[in-house]
Enzyme design. Structure first.
Site, PDB file in Angstrom:
ATOM      1  N   HIS A 140       0.823  -1.215   0.000  1.00 52.27           N
ATOM      2  CA  HIS A 140       0.000   0.000   0.000  1.00 52.27           C
ATOM      3  C   HIS A 140       0.857   1.264   0.000  1.00 52.27           C
ATOM      4  O   HIS A 140       0.422   2.304  -0.493  1.00 52.27           O
ATOM      5  CB  HIS A 140      -0.954  -0.017   1.200  1.00 52.27           C
ATOM      6  CG  HIS A 140      -2.092  -0.971   1.028  1.00 52.27           C
ATOM      7  ND1 HIS A 140      -3.304  -0.804   1.627  1.00 52.27           N
ATOM      8  CD2 HIS A 140      -2.198  -2.107   0.287  1.00 52.27           C
ATOM      9  CE1 HIS A 140      -4.124  -1.799   1.282  1.00 52.27           C
ATOM     10  NE2 HIS A 140      -3.462  -2.606   0.479  1.00 52.27           N
ATOM     11  N   VAL A 183       1.228   3.751  -4.017  1.00 52.66           N
ATOM     12  CA  VAL A 183       0.680   5.110  -3.938  1.00 52.66           C
ATOM     13  C   VAL A 183       1.860   6.083  -3.864  1.00 52.66           C
ATOM     14  O   VAL A 183       2.534   6.167  -2.838  1.00 52.66           O
ATOM     15  CB  VAL A 183      -0.234   5.253  -2.699  1.00 52.66           C
ATOM     16  CG1 VAL A 183      -0.878   6.634  -2.669  1.00 52.66           C
ATOM     17  CG2 VAL A 183      -1.317   4.174  -2.698  1.00 52.66           C
ATOM     18  N   HIS A 222      -1.923 -13.314  -0.232  1.00 53.93           N
ATOM     19  CA  HIS A 222      -3.169 -13.626   0.477  1.00 53.93           C
ATOM     20  C   HIS A 222      -3.188 -15.067   0.990  1.00 53.93           C
ATOM     21  O   HIS A 222      -4.235 -15.613   1.291  1.00 53.93           O
ATOM     22  CB  HIS A 222      -4.381 -13.322  -0.411  1.00 53.93           C
ATOM     23  CG  HIS A 222      -4.611 -11.846  -0.598  1.00 53.93           C
ATOM     24  ND1 HIS A 222      -5.589 -11.327  -1.410  1.00 53.93           N
ATOM     25  CD2 HIS A 222      -3.979 -10.770  -0.054  1.00 53.93           C
ATOM     26  CE1 HIS A 222      -5.546  -9.992  -1.368  1.00 53.93           C
ATOM     27  NE2 HIS A 222      -4.572  -9.638  -0.559  1.00 53.93           N
TER      28      HIS A 222
HETATM   29  C1  HEM Z   1      -4.591  -7.646  -6.300  1.00 53.70           C
HETATM   30  C2  HEM Z   1      -5.285  -6.765  -5.628  1.00 53.70           C
HETATM   31  C3  HEM Z   1      -5.442  -6.816  -4.131  1.00 53.70           C
HETATM   32  C4  HEM Z   1      -6.607  -6.561  -3.469  1.00 53.70           C
HETATM   33  C5  HEM Z   1      -7.939  -6.177  -4.080  1.00 53.70           C
HETATM   34  C6  HEM Z   1      -6.329  -6.725  -2.061  1.00 53.70           C
HETATM   35  C7  HEM Z   1      -7.246  -6.545  -1.056  1.00 53.70           C
HETATM   36  C8  HEM Z   1      -7.043  -6.886   0.267  1.00 53.70           C
HETATM   37  C9  HEM Z   1      -8.038  -6.785   1.300  1.00 53.70           C
HETATM   38  C10 HEM Z   1      -9.454  -6.243   1.132  1.00 53.70           C
HETATM   39  C11 HEM Z   1      -7.485  -7.266   2.444  1.00 53.70           C
HETATM   40  C12 HEM Z   1      -8.156  -7.428   3.806  1.00 53.70           C
HETATM   41  C13 HEM Z   1      -7.707  -6.430   4.802  1.00 53.70           C
HETATM   42  C14 HEM Z   1      -8.415  -6.634   6.109  1.00 53.70           C
HETATM   43  O1  HEM Z   1      -9.607  -7.012   6.079  1.00 53.70           O
HETATM   44  O2  HEM Z   1      -7.812  -6.408   7.175  1.00 53.70           O
HETATM   45  C15 HEM Z   1      -6.137  -7.662   2.137  1.00 53.70           C
HETATM   46  C16 HEM Z   1      -5.244  -8.190   3.030  1.00 53.70           C
HETATM   47  C17 HEM Z   1      -3.922  -8.455   2.746  1.00 53.70           C
HETATM   48  N1  HEM Z   1      -3.277  -8.178   1.558  1.00 53.70           N
HETATM   49 FE1  HEM Z   1      -4.155  -7.676  -0.174  1.00 53.70          FE
HETATM   50  N2  HEM Z   1      -5.021  -7.085  -1.903  1.00 53.70           N
HETATM   51  C18 HEM Z   1      -4.437  -7.136  -3.144  1.00 53.70           C
HETATM   52  C19 HEM Z   1      -3.105  -7.411  -3.420  1.00 53.70           C
HETATM   53  C20 HEM Z   1      -2.148  -7.614  -2.467  1.00 53.70           C
HETATM   54  C21 HEM Z   1      -0.724  -7.631  -2.711  1.00 53.70           C
HETATM   55  C22 HEM Z   1      -0.078  -7.387  -4.059  1.00 53.70           C
HETATM   56  C23 HEM Z   1      -0.124  -7.875  -1.525  1.00 53.70           C
HETATM   57  C24 HEM Z   1       1.347  -7.972  -1.195  1.00 53.70           C
HETATM   58  C25 HEM Z   1       2.261  -8.404  -2.006  1.00 53.70           C
HETATM   59  C26 HEM Z   1      -1.172  -8.031  -0.536  1.00 53.70           C
HETATM   60  C27 HEM Z   1      -0.965  -8.371   0.772  1.00 53.70           C
HETATM   61  C28 HEM Z   1      -1.972  -8.529   1.705  1.00 53.70           C
HETATM   62  C29 HEM Z   1      -1.747  -9.109   3.014  1.00 53.70           C
HETATM   63  C30 HEM Z   1      -0.456  -9.675   3.551  1.00 53.70           C
HETATM   64  C31 HEM Z   1      -2.984  -9.042   3.680  1.00 53.70           C
HETATM   65  C32 HEM Z   1      -3.273  -9.452   5.121  1.00 53.70           C
HETATM   66  C33 HEM Z   1      -3.075  -8.225   6.005  1.00 53.70           C
HETATM   67  C34 HEM Z   1      -3.293  -8.460   7.486  1.00 53.70           C
HETATM   68  O3  HEM Z   1      -3.550  -9.591   7.872  1.00 53.70           O
HETATM   69  O4  HEM Z   1      -3.174  -7.493   8.254  1.00 53.70           O
HETATM   70  N3  HEM Z   1      -2.372  -7.836  -1.133  1.00 53.70           N
HETATM   71  N4  HEM Z   1      -5.882  -7.404   0.796  1.00 53.70           N
END
Ligand code: HEM
Ligand SMILES: *[C@@H]1O[C@H](CO)[C@@H](O)[C@H](O)[C@H]1NC(C)=O
Length: 329
Positions: free
Chosen positions: A73, A77, A202
């Site tokens: 994030h 940005v 994810h």
């Molecule tokens: C492709 C588009 C992506 C979308 C639409 C997306 C969306 C999201 C959403 C909605 C969450 C849930 C957050 C929550 O409810 O606390 C999440 C969590 C997460 N995302 Fe993504 N994400 C994307 C790509 C990525 C990428 C590229 C990475 C890193 C390389 C990433 C790493 C993570 C991680 C590690 C979590 C867990 C965070 C936590 O447990 O605190 N995401 N993402």
């Protein structure tokens, strides 16, 4: 300038700095702090120590998952400039953190702890943006049990601005369709292979119920595995509160292991943005390849993370004293 004494050399340097074209930015360098600063502590080792203290594969990966998401994030940005770390304040009530795209951020305390330790030994030297880039790399290493490993070039500056609208524009929502995802990643120079590989993040962390409610209420969506969907409905009932969440990967929630790709193929993922990766033959093949060869996936993930860490913005910036606020407040 503390105590009101004005150092002329400093004033000169600041005036000179003001004359430099704003887009000038030094290229990032591997091992920047060892070769290009007077800091005598091993900066990357300090960050690694703090991460290893706070991050473990137990549970859903906790703050380690948070750090990896924070880094994504931050970098998507305005480049990796620590702008995601800025808190709302009277002068800037609407920073990136205030965007819905940044709901549920965690892991910032780990960045702040590393910053505190580094300010004590090398004041005014190490940017928050670099600390976050190192910490995300180290978290990926811990949560993958060493399978994911890469060098992070450094020398980033901390940005002076942070706007919620920037985050909302650049970060796709969980209900995004495949073409939205491809466009969002292409605009940052990432191909579909990299989009698919990075989505493997994810495999750890959490998903708040609110971000996929529409896929399980009023009924389980047809693209979701029915028994998984029923399980999600019991963990995320219709009236689930804003704080309720589930692990993204029910099988191995704290392992950054590429299990995610099997989940996508089985319809056992919360977000439409994950499921959508199999809507097209080419991306589906990539999901299958990653599911079948986790060693190969780990290498692709590492390469794409390094590339993400190299996204730069204007290059204008400073070394923040505290990561949650610019030096001007
Ligand atoms: C492709 C588009 C992506 C979308 C639409 C997306 C969306 C999201 C959403 C909605 C969450 C849930 C957050 C929550 O409810 O606390 C999440 C969590 C997460 N995302 Fe993504 N994400 C994307 C790509 C990525 C990428 C590229 C990475 C890193 C390389 C990433 C790493 C993570 C991680 C590690 C979590 C867990 C965070 C936590 O447990 O605190 N995401 N993402
Ligand atoms: C390192 O210290 C030397 C001697 O005090 C100084 O001339 C130089 O500008 C410093 N370099 C940096 C990058 O701060």
């Amino acid at each position: 300038m503390a105590g009101g004494r004005v150092n002329l050399a400093m004033v000169f340097l600041m005036a000179l700095h003001g004359l430099l074209p704003p887009s000038t930015h030094a290229a990032l360098q591997d091992g920047f702090y060892g070769t290009s600063t007077n800091c005598t502590v091993d900066v990357e080792a300090v960050v690694r120590g703090v991460v290893e203290q706070h991050v473990s594969r137990s549970g859903d990966g906790g703050s380690g998952a948070g750090l990896i998401r924070l880094h994504f994030h931050d970098c998507f940005v305005k480049g990796c400039d620590g702008s995601v770390l800025i808190d709302p304040s009277p002068v800037n009530p609407d920073p990136e953190k205030a965007s819905p795209a940044n709901g549920g951020l965690r892991g910032i305390d780990v960045v702040e702890e590393a910053k505190r330790q580094l300010e004590a030994t090398c004041p005014g030297t190490v940017s928050c943006a670099d600390i976050l880039a190192f910490a995300a790399r180290d978290a990926a290493h811990v949560l993958s049990s060493g399978a994911i490993s890469y060098d992070v070039p450094s020398g980033r500056r901390d940005g002076l601005t942070s706007d919620a609208s920037g985050a909302s524009q650049s970060l796709p929502p969980p209900f995004a369709q495949l073409d939205d995802l491809v466009r969002a990643f292409a605009s940052k120079g990432f191909g579909i292979d990299e989009l698919v590989a990075l989505s493997g993040a994810h495999s750890i962390g959490r998903a708040h119920c609110s971000s996929f409610r529409d896929r399980i209420h009023p009924a389980v969506h047809e693209t979701m595995d029915p028994s998984y969907g029923e399980d999600m409905r019991s963990r995320c009932p219709e009236d689930a509160g804003a704080e309720e969440w589930v692990a993204q990967d029910q099988a191995t929630p704290g392992d950054l292991d590429g299990r995610y790709f099997e989940n996508v193929l089985a319809g056992r993922v919360p977000f439409n943005s994950d499921r959508a990766l199999i809507d097209d033959g080419e991306t589906r093949r990539m999901v299958e390849e990653n599911a079948g060869d986790q060693v190969e996936w780990a290498a692709k993930f590492a390469a794409a993370m390094r590339k993400m860490s190299e996204l730069t913005g204007t290059g204008e910036g400073e070394i923040r004293e505290f990561c949650h606020v610019t030096n001007r407040g």
